[in-house]
Design a protein around this motif. Sequence first.
Motif, PDB file in Angstrom:
ATOM      1  N   GLU A 103       0.493  -1.140   0.037  1.00 20.77           N
ATOM      2  CA  GLU A 103      -0.193   0.499   0.559  1.00 20.77           C
ATOM      3  C   GLU A 103       1.193   0.953   0.375  1.00 20.77           C
ATOM      4  OE1 GLU A 103      -3.093   0.480   2.933  1.00 20.77           O
ATOM      5  OE2 GLU A 103      -2.911   2.446   3.125  1.00 20.77           O
ATOM      6  N   THR A 152      -4.101   1.612  -3.111  1.00 17.80           N
ATOM      7  CA  THR A 152      -4.754   0.685  -3.496  1.00 17.80           C
ATOM      8  C   THR A 152      -4.179  -0.086  -4.557  1.00 17.80           C
ATOM      9  OG1 THR A 152      -6.396   1.599  -2.338  1.00 17.80           O
ATOM     10  CG2 THR A 152      -6.774  -1.069  -3.619  1.00 17.80           C
ATOM     11  N   TYR A 206      -9.558   1.110  -1.319  1.00 16.43           N
ATOM     12  CA  TYR A 206      -9.545  -0.017  -0.895  1.00 16.43           C
ATOM     13  C   TYR A 206     -10.957  -1.387  -1.677  1.00 16.43           C
ATOM     14  CZ  TYR A 206      -6.389   1.977   2.794  1.00 16.43           C
ATOM     15  OH  TYR A 206      -5.622   1.526   4.342  1.00 16.43           O
TER      16      TYR A 206
END
Length: 343
Positions: free
Chosen positions: A17, A119, A169
């Motif tokens: 990430e 993401t 996400y």
Amino acid sequence: MLIVHSDATRDRRTLTELFAGQLVAPFECPERVDYIIERARTESIGEIRGPDEHGLEPVLAIHDADYIDFLRVAWRDWQAAGYEGEAIPNIWPTRRMPGGPIPRHIEGRLGYYALAGETSLNADTFEAALLSKDIALTAVDQVLDSGAPAFALCRPPGHHAARDQYGGYCFINNVAVSAQRALDRGHQRVAILDIDFHHGNGTQDIFYERSDVLTLSLHGDPMDEFPYFLGFANETGRGEGEGYNVNYPLPSGTDYARWAQALDDAIARVRDFAPDMLIIALGVDTFENDPISSFTLQSDDYLDIGARLKRIGLPTLFVMEGGYAVEEIGVNAINVLKGFDNA
Ligand code: OKS
Ligand code: ZN
């Protein structure tokens, strides 16, 4: 309360990430679901069942077909370009260069379809997103069939995903797909109440010009918090949808007393709307120890949230969104369901 869950949610495990200028282990990790399901078992919340496949039709009722096609091939195309890390966007059609065609190169297409850069996508992402929406759809079908409440233990989450954008996400907007399912199965009106720490920008945008879905979100003030560019109080809907979107941006440090005032206002708005069903976008990143959020709710507060939601008296679907204090996520998420069941 019925819980819809699949062990296969573990199969989405990205390695990276983009956070604070570094590639770190993602906050949105498989262990989140492990802690929640373990707590559901200890607390005997109810039957736990697996998802049924629902195909793409309910997804395409919300998301654009070209976006879903992009998610399907993104990893293949990223690899074909010779890139070795996980797929992360790095350029966007920003204010000074909007309006061109969708690029051919995967780097350009990632920027076109991404709303943010934290993401990563990998080989598992598309399947994981499909599994997550099947969990939500199975749960909404249960609520529609029985009138009894259900909890969709979705992962990855969904509320940031717009009709043609992923990020935060999220890839498929699980609450939006569920609300549309309820309408397509005969409901007239559905309310989506988002109590995740972050603004549900995707959900707001999807229903912004519609009056059959009331969207409400309590969240960190976007002046200071992700997703920064949407979630302000003056965003109330457009056209037919005017008056059917309600935002409660709240300052950093908001405690339960202040948060619950906003919740009660939102509940009053839901009652006025008189929907056939209530969908809760359930994030527990409002928790005091959440590593990426700034409210100060405590574990017992989640029992009270559940009780207040129960008193609305509507058929209710809970859909999991965020929450990254992993060791406490089970207690906090299950407390909402316990508070609901016991009220
Ligand atoms: C940027 C912050 C990324 C936050 C993503 C938010 C995920 C979430 N470093 N949404 O509800 O929990
Ligand atoms: Zn969140």
